[in-house]
Write a protein that holds these residues in place. Structure first.
Motif, PDB file in Angstrom:
ATOM      1  N   GLU A  94     -12.280 -27.528  -4.263  1.00 18.15           N
ATOM      2  CA  GLU A  94     -12.691 -27.229  -2.818  1.00 18.15           C
ATOM      3  C   GLU A  94     -12.655 -27.628  -1.832  1.00 18.15           C
ATOM      4  OE1 GLU A  94     -17.350 -28.454  -2.529  1.00 18.15           O
ATOM      5  OE2 GLU A  94     -16.540 -28.712  -4.698  1.00 18.15           O
ATOM      6  N   THR A  95     -12.263 -28.268  -1.873  1.00 19.86           N
ATOM      7  CA  THR A  95     -11.373 -29.190  -0.631  1.00 19.86           C
ATOM      8  C   THR A  95     -10.130 -28.764   0.110  1.00 19.86           C
ATOM      9  OG1 THR A  95     -13.124 -31.026  -1.236  1.00 19.86           O
ATOM     10  CG2 THR A  95     -11.352 -31.018   0.671  1.00 19.86           C
ATOM     11  N   ILE A 116     -20.528 -34.946   9.588  1.00 21.52           N
ATOM     12  CA  ILE A 116     -21.577 -34.940  10.506  1.00 21.52           C
ATOM     13  C   ILE A 116     -22.846 -34.487  10.008  1.00 21.52           C
ATOM     14  CG2 ILE A 116     -19.699 -34.708  12.020  1.00 21.52           C
ATOM     15  CD1 ILE A 116     -19.825 -31.230  12.056  1.00 21.52           C
ATOM     16  N   THR A 117     -22.866 -34.522   8.651  1.00 19.57           N
ATOM     17  CA  THR A 117     -24.240 -34.492   8.422  1.00 19.57           C
ATOM     18  C   THR A 117     -25.390 -34.784   8.976  1.00 19.57           C
ATOM     19  OG1 THR A 117     -23.150 -34.298   5.875  1.00 19.57           O
ATOM     20  CG2 THR A 117     -25.362 -34.082   5.889  1.00 19.57           C
ATOM     21  N   GLU A 118     -25.603 -35.831   9.691  1.00 18.62           N
ATOM     22  CA  GLU A 118     -26.427 -36.492   9.761  1.00 18.62           C
ATOM     23  C   GLU A 118     -27.011 -35.259  11.147  1.00 18.62           C
ATOM     24  OE1 GLU A 118     -24.417 -38.106   8.019  1.00 18.62           O
ATOM     25  OE2 GLU A 118     -26.227 -38.635   6.392  1.00 18.62           O
ATOM     26  N   HIS A 119     -25.386 -35.700  11.653  1.00 12.66           N
ATOM     27  CA  HIS A 119     -26.119 -34.953  13.138  1.00 12.66           C
ATOM     28  C   HIS A 119     -26.378 -34.041  12.961  1.00 12.66           C
ATOM     29  CE1 HIS A 119     -24.137 -33.672  17.691  1.00 12.66           C
ATOM     30  NE2 HIS A 119     -23.914 -33.485  16.783  1.00 12.66           N
ATOM     31  N   GLY A 151     -16.112 -37.012  -1.517  1.00 11.01           N
ATOM     32  CA  GLY A 151     -17.506 -39.248  -1.924  1.00 11.01           C
ATOM     33  C   GLY A 151     -17.919 -39.318  -2.760  1.00 11.01           C
ATOM     34  N   ALA A 152     -18.693 -40.374  -2.944  1.00  6.08           N
ATOM     35  CA  ALA A 152     -19.126 -41.103  -4.334  1.00  6.08           C
ATOM     36  C   ALA A 152     -20.092 -40.845  -4.681  1.00  6.08           C
ATOM     37  CB  ALA A 152     -19.288 -42.024  -3.884  1.00  6.08           C
ATOM     38  N   THR A 153     -20.538 -39.270  -4.158  1.00  7.71           N
ATOM     39  CA  THR A 153     -22.411 -39.014  -4.126  1.00  7.71           C
ATOM     40  C   THR A 153     -21.807 -37.922  -4.887  1.00  7.71           C
ATOM     41  OG1 THR A 153     -22.546 -38.272  -2.320  1.00  7.71           O
ATOM     42  CG2 THR A 153     -23.402 -40.540  -2.465  1.00  7.71           C
ATOM     43  N   ARG A 154     -20.984 -36.832  -4.477  1.00  6.63           N
ATOM     44  CA  ARG A 154     -20.712 -35.444  -5.074  1.00  6.63           C
ATOM     45  C   ARG A 154     -21.811 -34.761  -4.944  1.00  6.63           C
ATOM     46  NH1 ARG A 154     -15.557 -36.496  -5.469  1.00  6.63           N
ATOM     47  NH2 ARG A 154     -14.503 -37.059  -7.121  1.00  6.63           N
ATOM     48  N   LYS A 155     -22.127 -35.035  -3.754  1.00  6.78           N
ATOM     49  CA  LYS A 155     -23.641 -34.427  -3.130  1.00  6.78           C
ATOM     50  C   LYS A 155     -22.707 -33.577  -1.385  1.00  6.78           C
ATOM     51  CE  LYS A 155     -27.758 -37.063  -4.092  1.00  6.78           C
ATOM     52  NZ  LYS A 155     -28.665 -38.178  -4.216  1.00  6.78           N
ATOM     53  N   PRO A 156     -22.829 -32.229  -2.002  1.00 12.35           N
ATOM     54  CA  PRO A 156     -22.406 -31.097  -0.970  1.00 12.35           C
ATOM     55  C   PRO A 156     -23.130 -31.239   0.531  1.00 12.35           C
ATOM     56  CG  PRO A 156     -23.691 -30.225  -2.078  1.00 12.35           C
ATOM     57  CD  PRO A 156     -24.048 -30.932  -2.291  1.00 12.35           C
ATOM     58  N   GLU A 175     -15.320 -27.366  11.332  1.00  8.35           N
ATOM     59  CA  GLU A 175     -15.975 -28.096  10.245  1.00  8.35           C
ATOM     60  C   GLU A 175     -15.981 -27.219   8.925  1.00  8.35           C
ATOM     61  OE1 GLU A 175     -20.036 -27.212  11.939  1.00  8.35           O
ATOM     62  OE2 GLU A 175     -19.774 -28.805  14.106  1.00  8.35           O
ATOM     63  N   PHE A 176     -16.270 -28.152   7.964  1.00  9.90           N
ATOM     64  CA  PHE A 176     -16.637 -27.768   6.751  1.00  9.90           C
ATOM     65  C   PHE A 176     -17.169 -28.408   5.452  1.00  9.90           C
ATOM     66  CE2 PHE A 176     -13.669 -30.620   5.818  1.00  9.90           C
ATOM     67  CZ  PHE A 176     -13.374 -31.384   4.416  1.00  9.90           C
TER      68      PHE A 176
END
Length: 679
Positions: free
Chosen positions: A375-376, A436-439, A404-409, A398-399
């Motif tokens: 998907e990436t 930039i998820t938290e942002h 990552g290790a958690t495999r969460k979107p 942005e995408f």
């Protein structure tokens, strides 16, 4: 507002029946047609609610012009309104089909309204109506196509001017030459770049080019300084005689029209460009649209050239000091990687490993296909291919992916840029990756908080009116009572003054809410004498502030078209601000001065000057004009008064200026154009 047409709508038919004329029908029913068309337009542009509707502003004039065309044929048609519509839509990015759709909706609304009319059109009237609509559509489509073709030809020539990779100065001169060859009315043009707080002429062509090259002026000096300061296009009618023109090259005898535009990189000012003419007092709309397009393209080239220069310098430095680069990569909080021409990872840092969940050792020597998720890859492959094929960078894409290790979107921002040697040889690609998820989550929360605050203010301001009106009415009745003594009357008077002050605050809140949520502050223009309205307003203010001396002066012709209630509101806010922050015992002076195209209103007071750090945001909402030592004064205002003043002035086509020094005091100047500005 257009006055209703007084001519009869009906005429006698051959059999005594009363029939309908198309032109009279349009005049008599323009409000209903406007309402039908506006509803249809909202449906047409449902996916583009941010698009400003030029037709919605000019619909009454358009219907009247259409009626004139029906009555007088092609010679009564004119061109200004239809051409203006075409150029406005082209500037907004509409295509030809969208423009045709708007007129198709207009035709449908007119015909549907005719169907609901109990009387029929006179013989030949429907044919004349259809012919007039066809002429309008043809004229608009022709102007739109010609202007677009002209811009496309100019852009094609501009692209050719960049093929050999010229220097910035050479490129700017070529772009200006394209302008002069495309617009016959242009006799001189130049581009001034912002360098060390000064505007320096880096490229010039045409009349006075030799004198202009290398000359400079302060970034806020003269007419060019006004363009840079206001950051919007401005025009003059006589460059050679206007005192605001300080460049010697523009003082050449006979120079008339002068048009300047800012060169902007998002919110950053890069410079100013201008064009001038000896034959025209004002440039035609097609010429100004072409010039703005060329200026935008020139700005893009400047930004690209600057970024490429920085990238080249960064690459040279990286080749000289690999050890420093590795240390820097290790300390970076964002993911960084470099790849060769086969897209094998040459360098990567720990932040990239933390984001992707792949250790640095496992990335080195491997391609993106070997360790990235499918998907990436679907997102990143087109970006990498674009950089490899064109040599142009891809920035801040942005995408969302589950790397990552958690495999969460999560939401990421990736940038790719070509890595080249100083000679231009392509070595590979550089990549930066940021989570930039938290942002994004914080940004969404902040926006919701801002929206809630503004909606709450609107509701609060509206709901407080009724109890406040009750308090004011009760205080008025108490003031009329005969049995009260002086102490009680003073108490009632304080209640009335406090109620009036609260009413002004609520009005400011409601106007603020309208400006942010309701599409702008409404105004109702009428012919009025600004000096008389201001004098009457000051007399009321003097009653409310008997302890302060309010001085008024008027000079010249002060008639024009404005909203008298809004003028009173502006003056009240400025005088209240002057009383609050001015020196006690010193008069507050109000001056109204008539000038040829506008009337100028000035409110002056002596006192502490406005601090420089507040001057830049003096007209922002919820900002105090100064920092008073007395905390009690700080609570007497919501910080909306000057914001409302600037909004009302802007709605009238004017502007507000302020200057404040310890010696001269503080002066707020409002410019009121006498009539509604033509577009």
């Amino acid at each position: 507002m257009l006055e209703p047409d007084s001519r009869p709508v009906n005429t006698e038919g051959p059999d005594g029946d009363r029939t309908l004329r198309a032109a009279d029908f349009l005049r008599a029913h323009r409000q209903e047609i406007l309402a039908d068309w506006e509803q249809a337009m909202h449906a047409l542009h449902a996916d583009h609610s941010d698009r400003h509707s030029w037709l919605m502003d000019h619909m009454p004039e358009l219907l009247i012009a259409l009626a004139e065309t029906i009555e007088h044929g092609p010679e009564g048609m004119g061109t200004a309104l239809w051409d203006e519509h075409a150029l406005e839509r082209l500037d907004q990015g509409f295509d030809l089909g969208e423009v045709a759709s708007e007129y198709a909706l207009l035709r449908k609304c007119v015909l549907r309204r005719l169907e609901s009319e109990p009387r029929t059109l006179a013989p030949g009237e429907l044919e004349r109506l259809e012919e007039a609509l066809d002429r309008v559509v043809t004229r608009t489509m022709t102007c739109f196509s010609q202007a677009r073709q002209r811009i496309l030809q100019a852009l094609d020539r501009m692209s050719q001017a960049t093929l050999d990779g010229p220097s910035v100065d050479t490129l700017l001169s070529r772009l200006l030459s394209v302008l002069m060859e495309s617009a016959l009315a242009v006799d001189a043009a130049a581009m001034l770049m912002l360098e060390d707080e000064r505007l320096v002429v880096r490229a010039a062509v045409g009349l006075g080019a030799d004198k202009a090259l290398g000359s400079s002026l302060g970034w806020d000096e003269g007419f060019m300084g006004q363009v840079a300061t206001h950051r919007k296009p401005l025009a003059l009618r006589s460059a050679s005689t206007d005192p605001r023109v300080v460049l010697r090259a523009l003082k050449a005898p006979g120079l008339r029209a002068l048009y300047g535009v800012p060169l902007m990189e998002e919110d950053r000012l890069l410079g100013v460009a201008y064009m001038a003419s000896r034959t025209a007092f004002l440039f035609a709309e097609p010429d100004t649209l072409l010039f703005r397009t060329i200026a935008q393209r020139a700005t893009a080239y400047l930004v690209q050239a600057r970024l490429q220069a920085r990238e080249r310098a960064a690459r040279v430095e990286a080749q000289r000091s690999l050890a420093q680069l590795d240390a820097l990569l290790a300390a970076m909080p964002l993911g960084v990687a470099f790849m060769d021409l086969d897209l094998r990872v040459l360098r990567s840092n720990q932040a990239m490993a933390d984001i992707t969940g792949v250790p640095v050792e496992a990335q080195l020597g491997r391609t993106l296909h070997e360790f990235a998720l499918k998907e990436t890859l679907q997102v990143l492959e087109p970006l990498v291919r674009h950089v490899m094929e064109t040599g142009e960078p891809v920035r801040a894409h942005e995408f969302t992916s589950s790397v990552g290790a958690t495999r969460k979107p999560r939401v990421y921002q990736v940038s790719y840029h070509p890595v080249k040697t100083p000679t231009g040889e392509l070595l590979g690609l550089g990549c930066t990756l940021v989570d930039i998820t938290e942002h994004k989550q914080t940004e969404a929360k902040l926006q919701r908080a801002v929206d809630f605050r503004e909606q709450l203010l609107a509701v609060l301001g509206h709901d407080l009116r009724n109890p406040l009106n009750a308090i004011g009415a009760s205080a008025f009745q108490l003031a009329r009572a005969q049995e009260w003594g002086p102490p009680e009357r003073r108490a009632v008077d304080r209640i009335r003054k406090a109620t009036a002050r609260m009413g002004r605050m609520i009005n400011d809140i409601l106007d603020f809410a309208r400006s942010r949520l309701g599409g702008g502050i409404p105004v109702s223009r009428q012919r009025m004498n600004l000096a008389e309205v201001c004098q009457a307003a000051l007399e009321e203010l003097q009653v409310s502030h008997p302890e302060r001396q309010l001085v008024f002066e008027a000079h010249g012709d002060t008639w024009g078209e404005w909203d008298p209630d809004r003028v009173t509101q502006v003056l009240g806010n400025l005088v209240a601000n002057a009383i609050q922050h001015g020196q006690e015992g010193v008069p507050v002076r109000t001056t109204v001065r008539g000038e040829p195209a506008e009337v100028v209103l000035e409110v002056h007071n002596l006192g502490e000057p406005i601090p420089p750090e507040l001057m830049a945001r003096i007209f922002d909402p919820f900002k105090a004009t100064s920092a008073p030592k007395d905390p009690a004064k700080k609570t007497r205002s919501l910080g909306l008064g000057l914001y409302i003043v600037s909004q009302i002035a802007g709605v009238h086509g004017g502007r507000v200026e302020v200057r404040s020094t310890a010696r001269e005091g503080t002066t707020f100047t409002v410019h009121w154009p006498r009539t509604r500005a033509s577009r």
